[in-house]
Design an enzyme around this catalytic site. Structure first.
Site, mmCIF file in Angstrom:
data_model
loop_
_atom_site.group_PDB
_atom_site.id
_atom_site.type_symbol
_atom_site.label_atom_id
_atom_site.label_comp_id
_atom_site.label_asym_id
_atom_site.label_seq_id
_atom_site.Cartn_x
_atom_site.Cartn_y
_atom_site.Cartn_z
ATOM 1 N N LYS A 49 0.838 -1.202 0.000
ATOM 2 C CA LYS A 49 0.000 0.000 0.000
ATOM 3 C C LYS A 49 0.875 1.255 0.000
ATOM 4 O O LYS A 49 2.070 1.186 0.293
ATOM 5 C CB LYS A 49 -0.919 -0.024 1.222
ATOM 6 C CG LYS A 49 -0.190 -0.031 2.558
ATOM 7 C CD LYS A 49 -1.150 -0.380 3.712
ATOM 8 C CE LYS A 49 -0.420 -0.378 5.044
ATOM 9 N NZ LYS A 49 -1.260 -0.898 6.141
ATOM 10 N N ARG A 147 -11.407 -0.230 14.331
ATOM 11 C CA ARG A 147 -11.165 0.686 13.229
ATOM 12 C C ARG A 147 -11.906 0.137 12.005
ATOM 13 O O ARG A 147 -12.873 0.703 11.554
ATOM 14 C CB ARG A 147 -9.644 0.754 13.008
ATOM 15 C CG ARG A 147 -9.163 1.877 12.182
ATOM 16 C CD ARG A 147 -7.646 1.893 12.115
ATOM 17 N NE ARG A 147 -7.091 0.710 11.452
ATOM 18 C CZ ARG A 147 -5.813 0.553 11.133
ATOM 19 N NH1 ARG A 147 -4.925 1.495 11.431
ATOM 20 N NH2 ARG A 147 -5.388 -0.531 10.527
ATOM 21 N N TYR A 269 13.947 31.465 6.570
ATOM 22 C CA TYR A 269 12.680 32.081 6.990
ATOM 23 C C TYR A 269 12.633 32.269 8.494
ATOM 24 O O TYR A 269 13.108 31.405 9.249
ATOM 25 C CB TYR A 269 11.502 31.187 6.595
ATOM 26 C CG TYR A 269 11.128 31.232 5.135
ATOM 27 C CD1 TYR A 269 10.723 32.424 4.532
ATOM 28 C CD2 TYR A 269 11.148 30.076 4.368
ATOM 29 C CE1 TYR A 269 10.363 32.446 3.191
ATOM 30 C CE2 TYR A 269 10.784 30.093 3.032
ATOM 31 C CZ TYR A 269 10.395 31.285 2.441
ATOM 32 O OH TYR A 269 10.040 31.305 1.131
ATOM 33 N N MET A 317 10.109 24.895 1.500
ATOM 34 C CA MET A 317 9.392 23.955 0.634
ATOM 35 C C MET A 317 10.353 23.154 -0.234
ATOM 36 O O MET A 317 10.208 21.937 -0.390
ATOM 37 C CB MET A 317 8.401 24.713 -0.247
ATOM 38 C CG MET A 317 7.562 23.798 -1.120
ATOM 39 S SD MET A 317 6.522 24.708 -2.267
ATOM 40 C CE MET A 317 5.394 25.528 -1.158
#
Ligand SMILES: *Cc1c(COP(=O)(O)O)cnc(C)c1O
Length: 384
Positions: A49, A147, A269, A317
């Site tokens: 998966k 679940r 940043y 990013m």
């Protein structure tokens, strides 16, 4: 690693993910043999998966099939359809189950839904009638996760009324462990007992309980089919103990630019890092868009030509800044490959630094990386 420019994609790439197929195959063989050591004919599936935990299901799936793996699990039907294109014959099971209205798609692509409640079982039986053919079914019993899966009451109904499976071929009954990586957690034994008592009511049906860590809980947990995912890809199934699995991924990002800054200058940043001394700062080509988490700020390091180098400032990013003041200039030039994941820092290590687990690190591995697949020293090139 040289990042040899053996094709255009790797030559141009800012960052390169290398996936070692031979080690994935060896991990699968090791787990299968652990099952066979019980002396019973235990089979080992592969959970592929989330694009085989970020490594590339379309390449890893066929490689494991060639190794002898006969059954595959994905989470979503779309993943199953993609895998069906490269694995025309093998059973593919969809863990998330049967969404209303998708029955015909499962039938068309020959994919098995993992039936997670009586409603799904009824819908699948109706599909078998409509298409007038016996369909494979996998039944998932909830033994404590709460679940997905048949509730204890629903499981009881099924045990009492086997006719509810008419028209279906029961390919597997399964359950999923809550805390298999905690070997001393008593919930493991409780789930085992619940699963066993259900299995006893369904004679003849193959059963499966163990994910990666579950396999290491011992033969009682093995039943007929092992269901590893993480450990195939090198994630440690035994947290806090030496990793019995081989590593399967390395990640390198290239230096884009190097600059000198004075003492008391900030980088990145938010001016979140400040130099204590005149420094050399290298900017490398990956960022949070590639799965290098922002939570790594001030918490991790990379390796450059064997030197341990701190990551400084906020993760951007597309960019990460590192302090190369103590690395010889000749070894820290634009183009030089910086080891992000590899022999010096594993996915489990990076996960610790990011305060997550290696599953999240691997499934977040960036789609922008050039990918190179290694198979026993043979470079099969980037993914198509
Ligand atoms: C993901 C998953 C697995 C594989 O678990 P790992 O811990 O990655 O080995 C097995 N079974 C189910 C139901 C899963 O969802």
């Amino acid at each position: 690693m040289s990042l040899s420019a053996d094709n255009d994609a790797t030559r141009r790439a800012g960052a390169i993910l290398t996936v070692d197929l031979a080690n994935i195959a060896a991990n699968w063989r090791g787990l299968r043999d652990a099952g066979r050591a019980d002396g019973k004919p235990i089979d080992c599936a592969a959970v592929v998966k989330a694009d085989a935990y970020g490594t590339g299901a379309a390449i890893v799936g066929p490689r494991l099939a060639a190794e002898g793996c006969r059954q595959f699990f994905v989470a979503q039907i779309e993943e199953g359809i993609a895998l069906r294109r490269v694995l025309p014959e093998h059973p593919i099971h969809v863990l998330n189950g049967l969404l209303p209205g998708t029955e015909a798609d499962f039938v068309e692509f020959g994919i098995t839904p993992v039936l997670n409640h009586l409603g799904q079982l009824n819908a699948w039986r109706a599909a078998a009638q409509r298409f007038n053919r016996p369909l494979d079914a996998v039944i998932h019993i909830d033994t404590g996760m709460h679940r997905l899966g048949f509730s204890p009451e629903e499981a009881q109904v099924l045990s009492n009324e086997r006719g509810r499976l008419r028209g279906l071929r029961l390919a597997l009954i399964m359950s999923h462990l809550v805390a298999s990586e905690e070997q001393a957690n008593p919930i493991n034994g409780e789930q085992l007992a619940r699963f066993r008592s259900f299995v006893r009511t369904m004679p003849g049906a193959p059963a499966s309980l163990a994910n990666s860590s579950g396999i290491f809980l011992g033969p009682d947990y093995h039943f007929d089919l092992l269901r590893p995912g993480a450990s195939l890809y090198g994630i440690n199934p035994l947290p806090g103990q030496p990793n019995p699995m081989l590593p399967t991924v390395t990640l390198h990002a290239r230096i884009l630019q190097v600059r000198r800054i004075d003492a008391l200058q900030t980088v990145g940043y938010g001016a979140a890092w400040r130099s204590a001394r005149p420094s050399r700062v290298a900017t490398i080509a990956l960022g949070y868009a590639d799965g290098y988490f922002r939570t790594l700020i001030n918490r991790t390091h990379v390796h450059l030509a064997g030197h341990k180098v701190p990551v400084i400032g906020r993760i951007s990013m597309d960019l990460v800044t590192i302090d190369v003041t103590d690395v010889p200039e000749a070894e820290s030039q634009p183009g030089a490959p910086v080891e992000i994941l590899g022999p010096h820092l594993t996915t489990d290590d990076l996960a610790d630094h990011a305060r997550t687990n290696a599953y999240e690190v691997m499934t977040a591995l960036g789609r922008r990386y050039a990918r190179v697949y290694l198979d026993a020293g043979v470079d099969t090139g980037p993914a198509a």
